[in-house]
Design a protein around this motif. Sequence first.
Motif, PDB file in Angstrom:
ATOM      1  N   ARG A  65      17.546   2.997  53.836  1.00 38.13           N
ATOM      2  CA  ARG A  65      16.842   3.266  55.130  1.00 38.13           C
ATOM      3  C   ARG A  65      16.504   1.997  55.590  1.00 38.13           C
ATOM      4  O   ARG A  65      15.926   0.830  54.668  1.00 38.13           O
ATOM      5  N   THR A  66      16.456   1.434  56.677  1.00 36.16           N
ATOM      6  CA  THR A  66      16.050   0.089  57.319  1.00 36.16           C
ATOM      7  C   THR A  66      14.692   0.158  57.818  1.00 36.16           C
ATOM      8  O   THR A  66      14.087   1.389  57.732  1.00 36.16           O
ATOM      9  N   SER A  67      14.085  -1.229  57.927  1.00 33.35           N
ATOM     10  CA  SER A  67      12.721  -1.080  58.391  1.00 33.35           C
ATOM     11  C   SER A  67      12.390  -0.365  59.559  1.00 33.35           C
ATOM     12  O   SER A  67      11.244  -0.073  59.772  1.00 33.35           O
ATOM     13  N   PHE A  68      13.371  -0.393  60.731  1.00 31.79           N
ATOM     14  CA  PHE A  68      13.079   0.059  61.915  1.00 31.79           C
ATOM     15  C   PHE A  68      13.966   1.447  62.280  1.00 31.79           C
ATOM     16  O   PHE A  68      15.117   1.512  61.745  1.00 31.79           O
ATOM     17  N   CYS A 195      14.472  -9.251  40.431  1.00 28.53           N
ATOM     18  CA  CYS A 195      14.724 -10.368  41.533  1.00 28.53           C
ATOM     19  C   CYS A 195      13.592 -10.944  42.177  1.00 28.53           C
ATOM     20  O   CYS A 195      13.759 -12.091  42.542  1.00 28.53           O
ATOM     21  N   GLY A 196      12.693 -10.266  42.957  1.00 29.98           N
ATOM     22  CA  GLY A 196      11.760 -10.621  43.617  1.00 29.98           C
ATOM     23  C   GLY A 196      11.104 -11.763  42.930  1.00 29.98           C
ATOM     24  O   GLY A 196      10.614 -13.012  43.342  1.00 29.98           O
ATOM     25  N   GLU A 239      17.171  -9.582  52.963  1.00 32.69           N
ATOM     26  CA  GLU A 239      17.139  -8.170  52.727  1.00 32.69           C
ATOM     27  C   GLU A 239      15.804  -7.478  52.844  1.00 32.69           C
ATOM     28  O   GLU A 239      15.884  -6.372  53.255  1.00 32.69           O
ATOM     29  N   THR A 240      14.864  -8.096  52.196  1.00 35.26           N
ATOM     30  CA  THR A 240      13.581  -7.693  52.605  1.00 35.26           C
ATOM     31  C   THR A 240      12.869  -7.453  53.904  1.00 35.26           C
ATOM     32  O   THR A 240      12.327  -6.257  54.161  1.00 35.26           O
ATOM     33  N   LYS A 314       4.877  -8.269  55.789  1.00 38.66           N
ATOM     34  CA  LYS A 314       5.980  -7.769  56.745  1.00 38.66           C
ATOM     35  C   LYS A 314       5.477  -6.432  56.980  1.00 38.66           C
ATOM     36  O   LYS A 314       5.545  -6.076  58.092  1.00 38.66           O
ATOM     37  N   GLN A 315       4.920  -5.633  56.072  1.00 32.09           N
ATOM     38  CA  GLN A 315       4.649  -4.340  56.418  1.00 32.09           C
ATOM     39  C   GLN A 315       3.207  -4.245  57.423  1.00 32.09           C
ATOM     40  O   GLN A 315       3.355  -3.359  58.336  1.00 32.09           O
TER      41      GLN A 315
END
Length: 330
Positions: A65-68, A195-196, A239-240, A314-315
Amino acid sequence: MTTATTAPRYWWNWRFLTGAIFILSSIVMAAVLIRKYEGCKKSRRERRENQRETVGSLYEDEAWRTSFKVIHPAWLLAYRIAAFVVLLALIITNFVLDGAVIVFFYTQWTFCLVTIYFAIGISLSIYGCYKYRNRVGDDAADHVRDEEEGTYIAPTLGENADTSNTSKSFTDEECPSRKAAGVYVYIFQVIYQMCGGAVVLTDVVFWSLLYPNLDSEYDELDFMMASMHSFNLGLLLGETILNGMRFPMFRISYFVLWTGLFVIFQWIIHGCIDMWWPYPFLDLSSNYAPLWYLGVGVAHIPCYGAYALIIRMKQFWFSRSFPKSFQGER
């Protein structure tokens, strides 16, 4: 004269003992955290019965799922394909230029891990696009069926926007019965969080410690070296921004296990073969070795925390700037 790494006296001393205690205790603490928040079957069963989330909760659709709501999952799929191609091309080129020696470097370990992450992400995004298409198709079929049966009631102008969002999104509020993630998605989530922290640690150590001390005659900074310490972080940040995955702090445990595995691998290799150390601070012949191990180990916390902070920012920004469209964790 430097003692050979295969000599018993290189290992049987207080420096190695101190380093080993630190590494092993870190691994044990990481395992305890994983057991507490992730590995208990009883807690998962209770969570399903009580229908409540825990810090380790994860849903299947979070992987694709994407952010928007307005961004189709196919865009995330396209980005993952592009990132995977770039990373794979770089690691293959690095192997062709430098040979199998690259397996001794933490940078290449992490680079391969990020590449694997995008490879898994591609497969999950393909599955997600299929699920998304079927979901929207089912909603459209229900709409047509209601019209044919004469049971369809046209929404008002205000309801229309809500209906559109409902048919094209999978938020917690709109889909209370979201499917819990399976093992494959959990592995994907764990790799993402490993990875982060690892890309931040890799790039910070290189640009702040190793790069200033490069031998200008033999180790000049070239395109490949710069790419290996920049593309990993840059592509993961992209990606994030696009994905809606969460980033719970307790999964720093996997990051610690990843680095611990690398250190143990180095110890085994150097115990069997007398060879140079890929990073000077790993050399146990120095009296300062325990301090180096402690320093790099402690650095895992701010490195992981920095990436977690980026996600929280970001959130925070997306949820307030685009409250109706943002569908990530708030």
